[in-house]
Design an enzyme around this catalytic site. Structure first.
Site, mmCIF file in Angstrom:
data_model
loop_
_atom_site.group_PDB
_atom_site.id
_atom_site.type_symbol
_atom_site.label_atom_id
_atom_site.label_comp_id
_atom_site.label_asym_id
_atom_site.label_seq_id
_atom_site.Cartn_x
_atom_site.Cartn_y
_atom_site.Cartn_z
ATOM 1 N N HIS A 64 0.858 -1.185 0.000
ATOM 2 C CA HIS A 64 0.000 0.000 0.000
ATOM 3 C C HIS A 64 0.901 1.244 0.000
ATOM 4 O O HIS A 64 2.063 1.176 0.428
ATOM 5 C CB HIS A 64 -0.913 0.004 1.231
ATOM 6 C CG HIS A 64 -2.096 -0.917 1.100
ATOM 7 N ND1 HIS A 64 -3.226 -0.798 1.875
ATOM 8 C CD2 HIS A 64 -2.307 -1.965 0.258
ATOM 9 C CE1 HIS A 64 -4.106 -1.736 1.526
ATOM 10 N NE2 HIS A 64 -3.567 -2.465 0.560
ATOM 11 N N GLU A 66 1.040 3.887 1.838
ATOM 12 C CA GLU A 66 1.569 4.305 3.135
ATOM 13 C C GLU A 66 2.724 3.408 3.580
ATOM 14 O O GLU A 66 3.746 3.883 4.088
ATOM 15 C CB GLU A 66 0.460 4.274 4.194
ATOM 16 C CG GLU A 66 -0.688 5.236 3.926
ATOM 17 C CD GLU A 66 -1.815 4.645 3.085
ATOM 18 O OE1 GLU A 66 -1.558 3.762 2.244
ATOM 19 O OE2 GLU A 66 -2.968 5.060 3.281
ATOM 20 N N CYS A 94 -5.781 2.323 5.641
ATOM 21 C CA CYS A 94 -6.545 1.110 5.958
ATOM 22 C C CYS A 94 -6.011 0.567 7.294
ATOM 23 O O CYS A 94 -4.999 1.058 7.817
ATOM 24 C CB CYS A 94 -6.385 0.085 4.833
ATOM 25 S SG CYS A 94 -4.797 -0.767 4.876
ATOM 26 N N CYS A 97 -2.284 -0.160 7.177
ATOM 27 C CA CYS A 97 -1.427 1.031 7.105
ATOM 28 C C CYS A 97 -1.432 1.790 8.429
ATOM 29 O O CYS A 97 -0.409 2.356 8.828
ATOM 30 C CB CYS A 97 -1.893 1.934 5.971
ATOM 31 S SG CYS A 97 -1.718 1.170 4.347
HETATM 32 N N1 LIG Z 1 -5.134 3.996 2.272
HETATM 33 C C1 LIG Z 1 -5.026 3.015 1.352
HETATM 34 N N2 LIG Z 1 -6.065 2.226 1.143
HETATM 35 C C2 LIG Z 1 -5.914 1.237 0.229
HETATM 36 N N3 LIG Z 1 -6.800 0.288 -0.171
HETATM 37 C C3 LIG Z 1 -6.180 -0.473 -1.094
HETATM 38 N N4 LIG Z 1 -4.925 -0.049 -1.297
HETATM 39 C C4 LIG Z 1 -4.733 1.030 -0.483
HETATM 40 C C5 LIG Z 1 -3.627 1.907 -0.244
HETATM 41 O O1 LIG Z 1 -2.538 1.814 -0.830
HETATM 42 N N5 LIG Z 1 -3.831 2.874 0.695
#
Ligand SMILES: Nc1nc2[nH]cnc2c(=O)[nH]1
Length: 170
Positions: A64, A66, A94, A97
């Site tokens: 992701h 973050e 999420c 993250c």
């Molecule tokens: N905040 C965030 N939500 C996600 N949902 C799926 N991928 C991501 C991501 O990279 N960051």
């Protein structure tokens, strides 16, 4: 991705400017076969590290934006502790993250879109929040079979850890 590409000015960019850069990274990343997410970590001393979502590109569900930015910051700064740092992200972190931010000891998070905006675009962020924040009926919507198989050796790794006087705590 860890380059610093904020406009060179004498004064520090504002939170809104860092956030706008994270959103721009997210949009650019879609054109580079990535997910629509971008993030920036600004360290306590003002160094800037960028990350974008590379889940499908790198075959890595943990990539992701973050997490990628936090990894870049940790590698760039040579530390696993980002105390004093701020995370700017194009979308509300999420649960993974957010947990990574907690483990990295990040001080503050600014986000643009929220979990509901992500849901509208087909991402499971809001569902996962429900999973973790709700009761058993919420966990039934997306079951992960999880069961403790306890044994006498289960705490041996922790015993070894606490006996290791040269351990690096985190
Ligand atoms: N905040 C965030 N939500 C996600 N949902 C799926 N991928 C991501 C991501 O990279 N960051």
């Amino acid at each position: 991705m860890s380059s610093i590409s904020m406009p060179a000015t004498d004064s520090q960019p504002t939170a809104a400017e860092y956030l706008a850069r994270a959103v721009a990274l997210a949009t650019e990343n879609v054109r580079d076969a990535g997910g629509p997410f971008g993030a920036i970590v600004v360290s306590a001393d003002g160094q800037v590290f960028e990350g974008v979502n590379r889940v499908t590109a790198n075959l890595d569900p943990s990539a992701h934006a973050e997490v990628t930015a936090i990894r870049a910051a940790c590698q760039g700064l040579g530390t696993f502790d980002l105390t004093g740092a701020t995370l700017y992200t194009s979308c509300e972190p999420c649960p993974m993250c957010l947990a990574t931010s907690l483990w990295a000891r990040i001080d503050r998070v600014y986000f643009a879109a929220d979990r509901h905006d992500a849901a509208d675009a087909g991402f499971d962020d809001a569902v996962f929040y429900r999973y973790f924040e709700g009761g058993p009926e919420d966990r039934a919507i997306m079951p992960v079979a999880q069961e403790q198989l306890s044994s006498d050796e289960r705490v041996a790794p922790f015993t070894e850890w606490n006996a290791n006087t040269s351990r690096t705590e985190y």
